[in-house]
Design a protein around this motif. Structure first.
Motif, PDB file in Angstrom:
ATOM      1  N   PHE A 230       0.838  -1.195   0.000  1.00  0.00           N
ATOM      2  CA  PHE A 230       0.000   0.000   0.000  1.00  0.00           C
ATOM      3  C   PHE A 230       0.872   1.242   0.000  1.00  0.00           C
ATOM      4  CE2 PHE A 230       0.788  -1.487   4.246  1.00  0.00           C
ATOM      5  CZ  PHE A 230       1.128  -0.353   4.970  1.00  0.00           C
ATOM      6  N   PHE A 231       0.263   2.371  -0.366  1.00  0.00           N
ATOM      7  CA  PHE A 231       0.949   3.649  -0.284  1.00  0.00           C
ATOM      8  C   PHE A 231       0.862   4.163   1.150  1.00  0.00           C
ATOM      9  CE2 PHE A 231      -0.095   5.009  -4.932  1.00  0.00           C
ATOM     10  CZ  PHE A 231       0.839   4.118  -5.408  1.00  0.00           C
ATOM     11  N   PRO A 232       1.950   4.699   1.703  1.00  0.00           N
ATOM     12  CA  PRO A 232       1.863   5.304   3.031  1.00  0.00           C
ATOM     13  C   PRO A 232       1.020   6.586   2.970  1.00  0.00           C
ATOM     14  CG  PRO A 232       4.019   5.708   2.085  1.00  0.00           C
ATOM     15  CD  PRO A 232       3.292   4.796   1.135  1.00  0.00           C
ATOM     16  N   THR A 233       0.490   6.987   4.111  1.00  0.00           N
ATOM     17  CA  THR A 233      -0.329   8.196   4.195  1.00  0.00           C
ATOM     18  C   THR A 233       0.471   9.422   3.770  1.00  0.00           C
ATOM     19  OG1 THR A 233      -1.505   7.188   6.032  1.00  0.00           O
ATOM     20  CG2 THR A 233      -1.819   9.536   5.730  1.00  0.00           C
ATOM     21  N   GLU A 234       1.729   9.461   4.174  1.00  0.00           N
ATOM     22  CA  GLU A 234       2.621  10.576   3.826  1.00  0.00           C
ATOM     23  C   GLU A 234       3.800  10.036   3.016  1.00  0.00           C
ATOM     24  OE1 GLU A 234       2.196  13.836   4.490  1.00  0.00           O
ATOM     25  OE2 GLU A 234       0.280  13.424   5.473  1.00  0.00           O
ATOM     26  N   PRO A 235       3.621   9.861   1.708  1.00  0.00           N
ATOM     27  CA  PRO A 235       4.709   9.284   0.911  1.00  0.00           C
ATOM     28  C   PRO A 235       5.910  10.224   0.813  1.00  0.00           C
ATOM     29  CG  PRO A 235       2.969  10.095  -0.517  1.00  0.00           C
ATOM     30  CD  PRO A 235       2.464  10.232   0.891  1.00  0.00           C
ATOM     31  N   ALA A 236       7.104   9.641   0.788  1.00  0.00           N
ATOM     32  CA  ALA A 236       8.323  10.430   0.603  1.00  0.00           C
ATOM     33  C   ALA A 236       8.355  11.026  -0.797  1.00  0.00           C
ATOM     34  CB  ALA A 236       9.549   9.556   0.844  1.00  0.00           C
ATOM     35  N   VAL A 237       7.916  10.238  -1.774  1.00  0.00           N
ATOM     36  CA  VAL A 237       7.781  10.653  -3.171  1.00  0.00           C
ATOM     37  C   VAL A 237       6.566   9.906  -3.723  1.00  0.00           C
ATOM     38  CG1 VAL A 237      10.260  11.076  -3.522  1.00  0.00           C
ATOM     39  CG2 VAL A 237       9.313   8.830  -4.018  1.00  0.00           C
ATOM     40  N   LEU A 238       6.056  10.344  -4.851  1.00  0.00           N
ATOM     41  CA  LEU A 238       4.939   9.636  -5.465  1.00  0.00           C
ATOM     42  C   LEU A 238       5.406   8.262  -5.934  1.00  0.00           C
ATOM     43  CD1 LEU A 238       3.229  12.533  -7.438  1.00  0.00           C
ATOM     44  CD2 LEU A 238       2.467  11.439  -5.314  1.00  0.00           C
ATOM     45  N   GLY A 239       4.618   7.248  -5.655  1.00  0.00           N
ATOM     46  CA  GLY A 239       4.977   5.872  -5.973  1.00  0.00           C
ATOM     47  C   GLY A 239       5.569   5.116  -4.796  1.00  0.00           C
ATOM     48  N   HIS A 240       5.891   5.815  -3.709  1.00  0.00           N
ATOM     49  CA  HIS A 240       6.416   5.191  -2.483  1.00  0.00           C
ATOM     50  C   HIS A 240       5.406   4.131  -2.042  1.00  0.00           C
ATOM     51  CE1 HIS A 240       7.671   6.053   2.021  1.00  0.00           C
ATOM     52  NE2 HIS A 240       7.710   4.765   1.732  1.00  0.00           N
TER      53      HIS A 240
ATOM     54  N   HIS B 112       9.961  -0.426   2.664  1.00  0.00           N
ATOM     55  CA  HIS B 112       9.636   0.749   1.862  1.00  0.00           C
ATOM     56  C   HIS B 112      10.282   0.594   0.496  1.00  0.00           C
ATOM     57  CE1 HIS B 112       8.292   3.448   5.200  1.00  0.00           C
ATOM     58  NE2 HIS B 112       9.112   2.694   5.914  1.00  0.00           N
ATOM     59  N   LEU B 113       9.509   0.756  -0.548  1.00  0.00           N
ATOM     60  CA  LEU B 113      10.031   0.847  -1.910  1.00  0.00           C
ATOM     61  C   LEU B 113       9.858   2.305  -2.323  1.00  0.00           C
ATOM     62  CD1 LEU B 113       8.429  -2.361  -3.437  1.00  0.00           C
ATOM     63  CD2 LEU B 113      10.791  -2.026  -2.711  1.00  0.00           C
ATOM     64  N   VAL B 114      10.978   3.001  -2.461  1.00  0.00           N
ATOM     65  CA  VAL B 114      10.934   4.446  -2.701  1.00  0.00           C
ATOM     66  C   VAL B 114      11.567   4.750  -4.055  1.00  0.00           C
ATOM     67  CG1 VAL B 114      11.523   6.724  -1.788  1.00  0.00           C
ATOM     68  CG2 VAL B 114      11.163   4.809  -0.199  1.00  0.00           C
ATOM     69  N   PRO B 115      10.725   5.036  -5.061  1.00  0.00           N
ATOM     70  CA  PRO B 115      11.291   5.412  -6.358  1.00  0.00           C
ATOM     71  C   PRO B 115      12.065   6.722  -6.203  1.00  0.00           C
ATOM     72  CG  PRO B 115       8.869   5.595  -6.385  1.00  0.00           C
ATOM     73  CD  PRO B 115       9.268   5.078  -5.043  1.00  0.00           C
ATOM     74  N   ARG B 116      13.163   6.834  -6.937  1.00  0.00           N
ATOM     75  CA  ARG B 116      14.032   8.005  -6.788  1.00  0.00           C
ATOM     76  C   ARG B 116      14.303   8.682  -8.122  1.00  0.00           C
ATOM     77  NH1 ARG B 116      16.943   8.477  -2.081  1.00  0.00           N
ATOM     78  NH2 ARG B 116      17.045  10.595  -2.899  1.00  0.00           N
ATOM     79  N   TRP B 117      14.394  10.017  -8.052  1.00  0.00           N
ATOM     80  CA  TRP B 117      14.776  10.834  -9.175  1.00  0.00           C
ATOM     81  C   TRP B 117      15.825  11.827  -8.691  1.00  0.00           C
ATOM     82  CZ3 TRP B 117       9.847   9.305  -8.077  1.00  0.00           C
ATOM     83  CH2 TRP B 117       9.166   8.594  -9.071  1.00  0.00           C
ATOM     84  N   ASP B 118      16.695  12.230  -9.553  1.00  0.00           N
ATOM     85  CA  ASP B 118      17.708  13.212  -9.208  1.00  0.00           C
ATOM     86  C   ASP B 118      17.025  14.479  -8.697  1.00  0.00           C
ATOM     87  OD1 ASP B 118      20.374  14.169  -9.032  1.00  0.00           O
ATOM     88  OD2 ASP B 118      20.067  15.306 -10.880  1.00  0.00           O
ATOM     89  N   GLY B 119      17.420  14.945  -7.517  1.00  0.00           N
ATOM     90  CA  GLY B 119      16.872  16.167  -6.945  1.00  0.00           C
ATOM     91  C   GLY B 119      15.521  16.005  -6.265  1.00  0.00           C
ATOM     92  N   ASP B 120      15.095  14.769  -5.995  1.00  0.00           N
ATOM     93  CA  ASP B 120      13.785  14.568  -5.347  1.00  0.00           C
ATOM     94  C   ASP B 120      13.831  14.986  -3.875  1.00  0.00           C
ATOM     95  OD1 ASP B 120      14.793  12.380  -3.837  1.00  0.00           O
ATOM     96  OD2 ASP B 120      14.132  10.931  -5.320  1.00  0.00           O
ATOM     97  N   ALA B 121      12.676  14.912  -3.217  1.00  0.00           N
ATOM     98  CA  ALA B 121      12.543  15.383  -1.838  1.00  0.00           C
ATOM     99  C   ALA B 121      13.285  14.523  -0.811  1.00  0.00           C
ATOM    100  CB  ALA B 121      11.053  15.448  -1.461  1.00  0.00           C
ATOM    101  N   MET B 122      13.667  13.300  -1.173  1.00  0.00           N
ATOM    102  CA  MET B 122      14.325  12.411  -0.206  1.00  0.00           C
ATOM    103  C   MET B 122      15.701  12.904   0.204  1.00  0.00           C
ATOM    104  SD  MET B 122      12.885   9.554   0.937  1.00  0.00           S
ATOM    105  CE  MET B 122      14.180   8.358   1.189  1.00  0.00           C
ATOM    106  N   GLY B 123      16.489  13.368  -0.722  1.00  0.00           N
ATOM    107  CA  GLY B 123      17.859  13.752  -0.416  1.00  0.00           C
ATOM    108  C   GLY B 123      18.720  12.522  -0.158  1.00  0.00           C
ATOM    109  N   PRO B 124      20.005  12.719   0.180  1.00  0.00           N
ATOM    110  CA  PRO B 124      20.897  11.584   0.417  1.00  0.00           C
ATOM    111  C   PRO B 124      20.526  10.856   1.712  1.00  0.00           C
ATOM    112  CG  PRO B 124      22.019  13.644   0.909  1.00  0.00           C
ATOM    113  CD  PRO B 124      20.680  14.002   0.343  1.00  0.00           C
TER     114      PRO B 124
END
Length: 147
Positions: free
Chosen positions: A33-43, A106-118
């Protein structure tokens, strides 16, 4: 170990008692399922249907089902949102930032410059002696594991 915990929010999702859950996948062993507060879309979060508090409480059969579903869902996320990368995160204990004590990946899709950071420190300063000491302790613990 009980198969569910009445106070666990993830067990509510497994039992279909959470109307707000954005469920993406379910089989006889796991729910995603998607978390209530996803780190990025698709999390996406993947959980065993059986209540397991952490990795140290999980049996190998449950681990196998969880791992297979995680790989399949990683592929679905890749197909759906076309990320540049993917973090697979599984935390155990408060010190590791686990806040819900029902094992989850957690499966967190990543893109360069996304909100997750390093997610890793820039550098560490452990001595070679410290690293060698821990190496020997883990090797010793591995030798005592059941095959």
């Amino acid at each position: 170990m009980p198969t569910s915990d009445p106070d666990c929010p993830f067990c509510e999702i497994v039992q279909r008692d959470d109307p707000d859950a954005r469920e993406v996948y379910r089989d006889e062993h796991v729910v995603a399922f998607f978390p209530t507060e996803p780190a990025v879309l698709g999390h996406t979060m993947v959980i065993p249907r059986k209540h397991v508090p952490d990795i140290w409480s999980m049996d190998e059969e449950t681990a196998g089902h969880l791992a297979r579903a995680t790989v399949r869902l990683a592929g679905a996320i890749r197909e759906a949102v076309h990320p540049e990368g993917l973090n697979v995160i599984q935390s155990n204990g408060e010190a590791a930032t686990q806040t819900v004590f029902h094992l989850h990946v957690h499966l967190v899709p990543r893109w360069d410059g996304d909100a997750m950071g390093p997610i890793w420190p820039e550098e560490t300063d452990y001595s070679e002696e410290e690293k060698d000491d821990v190496l020997m302790r883990v090797r010793t613990a591995c030798r005592s594991m059941k095959p």
